[in-house]
Design an enzyme around this catalytic site. Structure first.
Site, PDB file in Angstrom:
ATOM      1  N   CYS A 148       0.799  -1.125   0.087  1.00 56.19           N
ATOM      2  CA  CYS A 148      -0.073  -0.059   0.165  1.00 56.19           C
ATOM      3  C   CYS A 148       0.723   1.152  -0.060  1.00 56.19           C
ATOM      4  O   CYS A 148       0.406   2.429  -0.445  1.00 56.19           O
ATOM      5  CB  CYS A 148      -0.981  -0.298   1.047  1.00 56.19           C
TER       6      CYS A 148
ATOM      7  N   ASN B  29     -10.407  -2.007  -2.428  1.00 54.47           N
ATOM      8  CA  ASN B  29      -8.943  -1.931  -2.029  1.00 54.47           C
ATOM      9  C   ASN B  29      -7.885  -2.540  -2.966  1.00 54.47           C
ATOM     10  O   ASN B  29      -7.695  -3.910  -2.931  1.00 54.47           O
ATOM     11  CB  ASN B  29      -8.585  -2.232  -0.743  1.00 54.47           C
TER      12      ASN B  29
ATOM     13  N   HIS C  90      -3.768   6.316   0.327  1.00 56.86           N
ATOM     14  CA  HIS C  90      -4.083   4.752  -0.110  1.00 56.86           C
ATOM     15  C   HIS C  90      -5.652   4.673   0.346  1.00 56.86           C
ATOM     16  O   HIS C  90      -6.164   4.801   1.394  1.00 56.86           O
ATOM     17  CB  HIS C  90      -3.324   3.867   0.676  1.00 56.86           C
TER      18      HIS C  90
END
Length: 337
Positions: free
Chosen positions: A115, A287, A257
């Site tokens: 991430c 995600n 993120h």
């Protein structure tokens, strides 16, 4: 001195889309309404069986080349960020170089970061350009995290998605990226981990932080990750602002993120930010790990929410533990083809 600029971005997703409505039919006992309220995610893209991160990355790169009329021979370095490589070896970026027909004098480098990977990759690209090693860098991110997840894993299947982004990083006359700051804390490796598939035997692998409730190869301790994030990210922001002698008032948007709505909302509250200054754009995507920041930039550009004058902050955080941030002005936008 040349400086790195974030040029055009192309995004690619797998064909398969998995909605919360489909999950509800498959698992009637799951409270998808409550889960969606916490994650902010309504659907996710899922890689097909046999479809790998390099397949997604190549598709994103080919889209970038076609849309921006980029000659593959103009690329002198390839960066590829993924935590789901095709093979332990050879390097996936070398396979991508061949598939895209990039010149053999082109450098090719994989790096394994999740991430925080996009900000780390921008720092590497900036160093390559400032040193004169490269002028036009193809920076690819691609992930197929869903291959680590068991179908019955309610905690992970509702969050993670697959995708890829291709960013052309070019040399410009003015600095658009500055103030890079990084952090790492390997003592938190047990918060988000896949304990098999590497050289270390599974029985000797780092154990998950708490009891493993699901059969997934991927383990995530969500509450601990939230606690880490709401502590580390504000400190990172303060460090960057102090280093660059700026204040919060100088920052237009905090581009972070896209983990989950709950995590980003916790940060908005902690940082006392208006919603428009910390955009959350993951409802239809999920995600996508290292791909969330370039996807977010692409979304903001297309909706007219970025301009050349504004100073923004890019922030990645998560698995590792690893975190990174920098300041960014969109000086190149869609004009760097």
């Amino acid at each position: 001195m040349p400086y790195a600029q974030i040029g055009p971005i192309a995004v690619h997703f797998p064909e398969k889309v998995e909605t919360n409505e489909e999950l509800q039919r498959e698992f009637p006992r799951w409270d998808l309404a409550l889960i969606e309220e916490k994650t902010g995610i309504r659907q996710r893209y899922i890689a097909a069986e046999g479809e790998t991160s390099s397949d997604l990355a190549v598709a994103a790169a080919e889209k970038l080349f076609a849309d921006q009329q980029i000659d593959p021979n103009s690329i002198d370095f390839l960066l590829f960020c993924t935590q789901t490589p095709d093979y332990p070896l050879p390097t996936t970026s070398c396979l991508i170089q061949d598939r895209l027909g990039l010149p053999t004098h082109c450098g090719a480098l994989d790096f394994n970061l999740g991430c925080s990977g996009y900000v780390y990759g921008l720092a590497v690209a900036d160093g390559l350009i400032q040193s004169g090693v490269a002028k036009r860098i193809l920076f690819l991110t691609a992930e197929t995290y869903t291959k680590y997840i068991d179908r019955a894993d309610r905690s992970l299947r509702t969050i993670f998605a697959d995708g890829a982004a291709a960013t052309l990083v070019t040399a410009g006359d003015m600095p658009s990226l500055r103030g890079f700051k990084f952090g790492s804390d390997g003592s938190g490796a047990d918060m988000l981990i896949v304990g098999d598939g590497g050289a270390r035997a599974p029985e000797d692998a780092i154990p998950p932080r708490h009891r493993k409730r699901w059969k997934s190869r991927l383990y995530m301790d969500g509450p601990s990750l939230i606690n880490f994030t709401v502590d580390a990210v504000p400190q990172l922001i303060d460090q960057i602002l102090q280093q660059e002698q700026l204040t919060d008032a100088d920052i237009s948007q905090y581009l972070m993120h896209q983990a989950t709505w709950k995590m980003l909302d916790e940060l908005r509250i902690r940082l006392e930010l208006e919603p428009e200054r910390l955009p959350i754009e993951l409802a239809e995507i999920g995600n996508t790990v290292s791909c969330t920041l370039p996807i977010l930039i692409d979304q903001l550009r297309k909706s007219g929410r970025l301009d050349r004058e504004s100073v923004n902050m890019l922030i990645g955080f998560g698995v590792g533990l690893s975190w990174a941030g920098c300041l960014w002005q969109d000086l190149a936008g869609e004009t760097a083809g």
